[in-house]
Design a protein around this motif. Structure first.
Motif, mmCIF file in Angstrom:
data_model
loop_
_atom_site.group_PDB
_atom_site.id
_atom_site.type_symbol
_atom_site.label_atom_id
_atom_site.label_comp_id
_atom_site.label_asym_id
_atom_site.label_seq_id
_atom_site.Cartn_x
_atom_site.Cartn_y
_atom_site.Cartn_z
ATOM 1 N N ALA A 193 -12.111 -58.274 45.317
ATOM 2 C CA ALA A 193 -12.561 -57.626 46.555
ATOM 3 C C ALA A 193 -12.130 -56.162 46.614
ATOM 4 C CB ALA A 193 -12.019 -58.389 47.761
ATOM 5 N N SER A 194 -11.087 -55.800 45.855
ATOM 6 C CA SER A 194 -10.551 -54.436 45.894
ATOM 7 C C SER A 194 -11.272 -53.486 44.949
ATOM 8 C CB SER A 194 -9.056 -54.458 45.533
ATOM 9 O OG SER A 194 -8.326 -55.293 46.405
ATOM 10 N N LYS B 137 -12.794 -46.020 43.830
ATOM 11 C CA LYS B 137 -13.187 -44.620 44.006
ATOM 12 C C LYS B 137 -12.104 -43.810 44.708
ATOM 13 C CE LYS B 137 -15.618 -45.742 48.311
ATOM 14 N NZ LYS B 137 -14.571 -45.225 49.182
ATOM 15 N N ASP B 138 -11.214 -44.477 45.429
ATOM 16 C CA ASP B 138 -10.161 -43.775 46.163
ATOM 17 C C ASP B 138 -8.911 -43.529 45.318
ATOM 18 O OD1 ASP B 138 -11.541 -43.709 48.701
ATOM 19 O OD2 ASP B 138 -11.192 -45.871 48.826
ATOM 20 N N ILE B 139 -8.917 -44.028 44.079
ATOM 21 C CA ILE B 139 -7.750 -43.917 43.207
ATOM 22 C C ILE B 139 -8.079 -42.990 42.048
ATOM 23 C CG2 ILE B 139 -6.117 -45.180 41.765
ATOM 24 C CD1 ILE B 139 -6.729 -47.657 43.447
ATOM 25 N N GLY C 200 -1.638 -64.063 53.646
ATOM 26 C CA GLY C 200 -3.023 -63.630 53.675
ATOM 27 C C GLY C 200 -3.182 -62.305 52.968
ATOM 28 N N THR C 201 -4.341 -61.704 53.119
ATOM 29 C CA THR C 201 -4.620 -60.396 52.548
ATOM 30 C C THR C 201 -5.695 -59.735 53.398
ATOM 31 O OG1 THR C 201 -5.200 -59.216 50.509
ATOM 32 C CG2 THR C 201 -6.390 -61.268 50.964
ATOM 33 N N PHE C 202 -6.125 -58.532 53.015
ATOM 34 C CA PHE C 202 -7.030 -57.785 53.891
ATOM 35 C C PHE C 202 -8.365 -58.495 54.095
ATOM 36 C CE2 PHE C 202 -8.436 -56.390 49.741
ATOM 37 C CZ PHE C 202 -9.783 -56.091 49.893
ATOM 38 N N ASP D 125 -9.691 -45.441 54.397
ATOM 39 C CA ASP D 125 -10.759 -46.303 53.902
ATOM 40 C C ASP D 125 -10.261 -47.279 52.844
ATOM 41 O OD1 ASP D 125 -12.656 -45.116 55.531
ATOM 42 O OD2 ASP D 125 -13.147 -43.569 54.057
ATOM 43 N N LEU D 126 -9.134 -46.984 52.209
ATOM 44 C CA LEU D 126 -8.607 -47.865 51.174
ATOM 45 C C LEU D 126 -8.300 -49.236 51.763
ATOM 46 C CD1 LEU D 126 -7.662 -47.980 48.168
ATOM 47 C CD2 LEU D 126 -5.356 -47.520 49.026
#
Length: 448
Positions: free
Chosen positions: A101-102, A107-109, A254-256, A288-289
């Motif tokens: 999912a990540s 693009k943010d890294i 859990g997670t995002f 946005d990350l």
């Protein structure tokens, strides 16, 4: 009479003759040794967990021998990409579904900012190209060879990886959080009627050596004085940073991805907001990350301050940039804004949550740091834990200054590691306890 070729096993060769034939061992070399060469050579020093990656190269080779030659290169390049994905996922103890999912946030890294990431990716791709080339060059010989020795060689590699490297045991049987252990619930926080600061420290695991932990803890102990009671605890963790957010903010594993539905969630910030607290977050990276800006309001965070927000609102306070692949605001600059937020909370109770950034791997070390890392006078001999401790010391200095500020309204402080410290080095990993994080509570007791 013509010369009989010895390039291939004789048509009537026995099973054991086929196993011993040199082409079977050529298969081992190309499929078992070459794509794993980097890990075989560095195994004594580096702990690179790869799970089932070696088997993927075997599958790629079998498919390349069955399909037309043109498929060899894309097959092996895809396998190398999956191999790199597995390595990074296991390094940060991310569940595979979370890691998948990540991917959209890559693009943010800035991967190019890290020599470690860039060199690792280049080596994986180069080995993949070499494998594809050799499979095509020796295609006829490999198709006639027995794959059994290669199969067992790869199986042995995976067994050694599983035995020698440290793998996350998976979802813990029982739930616990630092807030739970410290006795901080929405009810107790409202009853105590004082502000709360949660500092979630990137990558801060549980130290194995109390003397190394004391480098951080002593900073809080000195600042506590007669105004705070200092408590230290150790907690299990599951997943990566957003797993820690779920653990501490929402009281569950859990997670995002568990908070992306368009609804509200029964989490600590939401309960405190309902009780009249202002709930505020600070994060020195892009909002946005991991969709943080999207789901933070759903768990009750009313005001979010991400890099772009702080650059707009406080340009002179956050002009510096720190970090490597996740390059954002400097922790101490963000910490000063957190300090300012809390000092101004005399008339309005606040829950302030600060996620630190600069210790995220790959990191940029502190220049001329207090532990003399990388020298013969280093207080922690292994470079990675020494460097990370220096970065965390800066965070603890900021927390200590908040606690020691005589203008600070009544405040409880929690400083919590998000997940186990990711480590490549076998020597470095021994400095931390697997699967555990340290936490500290500064409990307000009285005016000095």
């Amino acid at each position: 009479m013509g010369v009989i070729s010895t390039d291939y096993p004789p048509p009537r060769a026995t099973f054991f003759e086929r196993l011993r034939h040199r082409d079977a061992w050529l298969f081992v070399l190309i499929v078992g040794v070459l794509p794993n060469a980097l890990f075989l050579l560095t195994f004594p020093w580096l702990m690179i967990r790869r799970a089932f990656s070696p088997a993927l190269y075997f599958v790629a080779a079998v498919l390349a021998l069955v399909l037309p030659r043109a498929f060899a290169y894309p097959l092996f390049l895809l396998t190398a990409a999956i191999d790199g994905f597995i390595i990074v996922t296991l390094l940060f103890d991310m569940p595979f579904e979370t890691a998948f999912a990540s991917i959209v946030f890559m693009k943010d890294i800035d991967v190019s900012a890290s020599l470690l990431y860039s060199a690792g990716a280049a080596l994986l791709l180069a080995l993949a190209v070499a494998c594809a080339f050799l499979v095509n060059r020796y295609r006829d010989r490999l198709r006639a060879a027995s794959p059994i020795p290669a199969f067992f060689a790869i199986f042995a590699l995976m067994v050694v990886d599983r035995v020698a490297n440290i793998y996350n045991p998976g979802l813990p049987a029982t739930f616990e959080s630092a807030f739970q252990q410290a006795g901080l619930t929405s009810q107790t926080i409202v009853k105590n009627d004082r502000n709360v600061l949660l500092v979630l420290v990137e990558g801060m695991g549980a130290y194995a050596d109390p003397r190394e932990r004391a480098l951080l803890e002593d900073k809080l102990r000195t600042a506590a004085g007669d105004r705070f009671r200092l408590t230290h605890g150790i907690n299990i963790h599951y997943g990566s940073t957003t797993g820690a957010m779920s653990r501490e903010l929402c009281g569950k594993w859990g997670t995002f991805t568990d908070y992306l539905d368009a609804k509200t969630y029964d989490c600590l910030p939401a309960r405190l907001a309902a009780a009249g607290f202002d709930t505020v977050s600070y994060d020195g990276f892009n909002g946005d990350l991991l969709a943080l800006r999207q789901w933070y309001p759903r768990i009750g965070i009313q005001t979010s301050n991400f890099r772009e927000d702080m650059e707009k609102l406080y340009p002179s306070d956050v002009s510096r940039k720190c970090g490597s692949a996740l390059r954002g605001l400097c922790d101490d600059d963000v910490g000063r804004l957190v300090h300012r937020e809390l000092v101004g909370a005399a008339d309005q109770r606040k829950f302030v949550y600060w996620l630190t950034l600069n210790s995220h791997l790959p990191y940029a070390p502190v220049e001329n740091g207090p532990l003399a890392c990388g020298t013969d006078k280093a207080r922690i001999p292994d470079r990675i834990p020494c460097d990370l401790t220096e970065i965390w010391m800066g965070v603890f200095d900021t927390v200590a200054s908040i606690a020691a500020d005589p203008e600070m309204p009544p405040l409880d402080i929690m400083v919590v590691g998000d997940h186990n410290t990711p480590m490549w080095s076998r020597a470095a990993v021994r400095h931390f306890r697997p699967g555990l994080i340290d936490w500290y509570k500064l409990e307000y007791i009285a005016e000095p």
